[in-house]
Each structure stands twice: as C-alpha cells, then as structure tokens.
Design an enzyme around this catalytic site. Structure first.
Site, mmCIF file in Angstrom:
data_model
loop_
_atom_site.group_PDB
_atom_site.id
_atom_site.type_symbol
_atom_site.label_atom_id
_atom_site.label_comp_id
_atom_site.label_asym_id
_atom_site.label_seq_id
_atom_site.Cartn_x
_atom_site.Cartn_y
_atom_site.Cartn_z
ATOM 1 N N LYS A 155 0.846 -1.193 0.000
ATOM 2 C CA LYS A 155 0.000 0.000 0.000
ATOM 3 C C LYS A 155 0.882 1.244 0.000
ATOM 4 O O LYS A 155 1.607 1.489 0.955
ATOM 5 C CB LYS A 155 -0.918 -0.017 1.220
ATOM 6 C CG LYS A 155 -1.856 -1.227 1.252
ATOM 7 C CD LYS A 155 -2.724 -1.268 2.483
ATOM 8 C CE LYS A 155 -1.946 -1.494 3.740
ATOM 9 N NZ LYS A 155 -2.791 -1.762 4.917
ATOM 10 N N THR B 32 -8.768 9.455 8.236
ATOM 11 C CA THR B 32 -8.471 8.193 7.552
ATOM 12 C C THR B 32 -8.256 7.033 8.531
ATOM 13 O O THR B 32 -7.696 6.005 8.157
ATOM 14 C CB THR B 32 -7.215 8.351 6.685
ATOM 15 O OG1 THR B 32 -6.125 8.801 7.517
ATOM 16 C CG2 THR B 32 -7.440 9.359 5.573
ATOM 17 N N GLY C 266 -8.577 3.735 10.320
ATOM 18 C CA GLY C 266 -9.203 2.469 9.950
ATOM 19 C C GLY C 266 -9.023 2.069 8.503
ATOM 20 O O GLY C 266 -9.565 1.044 8.069
ATOM 21 N N THR C 267 -8.232 2.836 7.748
ATOM 22 C CA THR C 267 -8.079 2.551 6.318
ATOM 23 C C THR C 267 -7.564 1.144 6.060
ATOM 24 O O THR C 267 -8.102 0.405 5.223
ATOM 25 C CB THR C 267 -7.120 3.570 5.672
ATOM 26 O OG1 THR C 267 -7.592 4.882 5.942
ATOM 27 C CG2 THR C 267 -7.030 3.360 4.183
ATOM 28 N N GLY C 268 -6.495 0.757 6.767
ATOM 29 C CA GLY C 268 -5.889 -0.548 6.525
ATOM 30 C C GLY C 268 -6.796 -1.703 6.891
ATOM 31 O O GLY C 268 -6.905 -2.692 6.141
ATOM 32 N N CYS C 269 -7.462 -1.586 8.043
ATOM 33 C CA CYS C 269 -8.401 -2.631 8.463
ATOM 34 C C CYS C 269 -9.529 -2.764 7.454
ATOM 35 O O CYS C 269 -9.943 -3.871 7.085
ATOM 36 C CB CYS C 269 -8.991 -2.288 9.828
ATOM 37 S SG CYS C 269 -7.795 -1.954 11.132
#
Length: 268
Positions: free
Chosen positions: A178, A209, A211-214
C-alpha cells in the site's frame, strides 16, 4: 448470496477499537456494507479514540483459540482476515489455526496505529515473517510495515516492486504493498511475483483516515468470500476504501474514521 439465502461468512481475528474506527469494529462494518456475514475473534482490547491508543490488553491464547474454534467448527468460514495480533504467542496460535482452515486468509500485518502507537511487540516480528505470512493468501502491509518486516524503504512508486519481492520471500501467495503514504496519487502494487497489478486512485484531501488498513483488508476478504479472484477482490476493495476515505468524517479532537457506510448515504 450462497445456498438458502445465507451470505458468505468472513471471520476477522483482530483487536477491538473502542472508538469504532478501526479494528474489529471497522471490519464488521465493512463486511456488512459489502454483503457478507461478519464474525469476530477478539485478540486484544484497546482504549482508543481519535487522539490515539491509551491502553491495550491482549487476550490469553486459549481465549483466542476458543473463539476461533467455536465459530469455524460450527458456522464455517469462506475467508479469514487478521489484524492486531500483539504478541508472538498470538501470532503463532493464529497462524496455526489459519493453516488448518480451508479458506483464503488476508493478513494485515498491523504494526503501528494511525497515531504511531505500537500494536505489535518487537519480539513478534519474526513470528509474523516465519509463521503468519506463509499462510497468507494476500498480505497487505503499508510502507511502515514493509520497513518493519523487510528493512526495505520505499521512497517512490518505483520502489514498490522491490518491496513486494522482499515480502513475497516470506511466503504469502500475493502481496499488496500500500503506497498511500507516498506523495501524489494513491498507488498500490498487487503481485504474486509474476503478474503485477497497479492500482491507482486520486488522493483525497481528508485527514480523517482512521481504519483505512483494516477496512481495505476486510473488503478484500469479503470479495474473496464471494468467489472473486485475488485481483478482482483487491480492485473492488480499493474502490470501496477510496470512497470511504473521501467520506471520512471528524470525530473527537483528532483523526476521524473513514465512512464505512458511504454507499448508503443519501446525497445532500
């Protein structure tokens, strides 16, 4: 929709975010938004808000194992997603459970929170490399996690293939690097070491932003559970999370969450 109206089932194995923006809470919201049945194994409890993580307490390995077996043995799963695993003991236990489960696994190797708070013990990094990544269908590290795991530093999109190759050395079938922390458009690279899929999206000027990865990893798992190929699942997940970032909103005094329900909102 699968047989008799039962939606595909996706299991998240992750920590709880009391602020509701990341962790298990974000995972379950994403799964609901994408039409699958979300289930959870809680690995840790955090005291967390828009300003950061004020405390974290991991659950005993036996509690994590019991939750996993309870769900998988009775209900079954079509995909598993992992997030915060905290310790080497939990990483190894979860890797063993996933290796015995006939379902794709999306591994988000969570190392630090959006605010820079550590969510993984340094002693657990080797377990992530040698035990967890080898059982991953897709691994989804961000650039900070790539450094933690491999030592490879990404300065531009040109470095993404080298970073992906370094992560693939540990055995996941696919890796999604990412590149959201780079300047310019949000560029990610998905590869299995042979095919390369470049995913680009406009960068939204929105600081909210959390929580983007989860959210991205859960969206990928949701796609895989419905039978999509890895490239299809990742492409659709990227579209979903891009919309969620654009609609992110302020909560508290710090970084607010992405909007998991952005597709359901009526236009103003």
């Amino acid at each position: 929709m699968s047989v008799r109206g039962v939606p595909p089932r996706v299991l998240t194995v992750a920590g709880s975010d009391s602020g509701g923006g990341a962790g298990v809470q974000a995972d379950l919201k994403t799964m609901l938004a994408l039409g699958v049945h979300g289930m959870s194994v809680i690995t840790a409890v955090t005291a967390q808000n828009s300003l950061g993580v004020q405390g974290a307490w991991e659950l005993p390995v036996e509690a994590v194992r019991a939750q996993y077996r309870s769900v998988v043995d009775d209900i079954g799963v079509q995909a598993v997603k992992t997030g915060m695993l905290a310790s080497a003991e939990l990483v190894e236990a979860v890797a063993e459970l996933i290796s015995g489960t006939d379902a794709p696994a999306v591994v988000d190797p969570v190392g630090v929170s959006k605010h820079g708070d550590s969510l993984l013990a340094a002693s657990a990094l080797d377990s992530v490399r040698t035990r967890l990544l080898p059982v991953a269908t897709v691994a989804t590290p961000n650039l900070d996690e790539v450094i933690q795991l491999t030592g490879v530093r990404v300065e531009s999109a040109d470095d993404l293939p080298r970073a992906a190759a370094a992560v693939l050395e540990y055995g996941p079938r696919w890796v999604l690097i990412k590149g959201g922390h780079l300047s310019g458009d949000a560029v990610d690279l998905l590869t299995d070491g042979r095919a390369r899929h470049w995913l680009r999206a406009p960068r939204h000027d929105n600081r909210h932003t959390h929580g983007t990865g989860c959210t991205l990893a859960s969206a990928i798992a949701s796609g895989l559970a419905t039978g999509l190929s890895v490239p299809e699942a990742v492409t659709r997940a990227k579209e979903y999370v891009t919309g969620a970032i654009a609609a992110g909103f302020a909560l508290g005094e710090g970084i607010g969450p992405v909007d998991h329900g952005w597709r359901f909102r009526s236009p103003e």
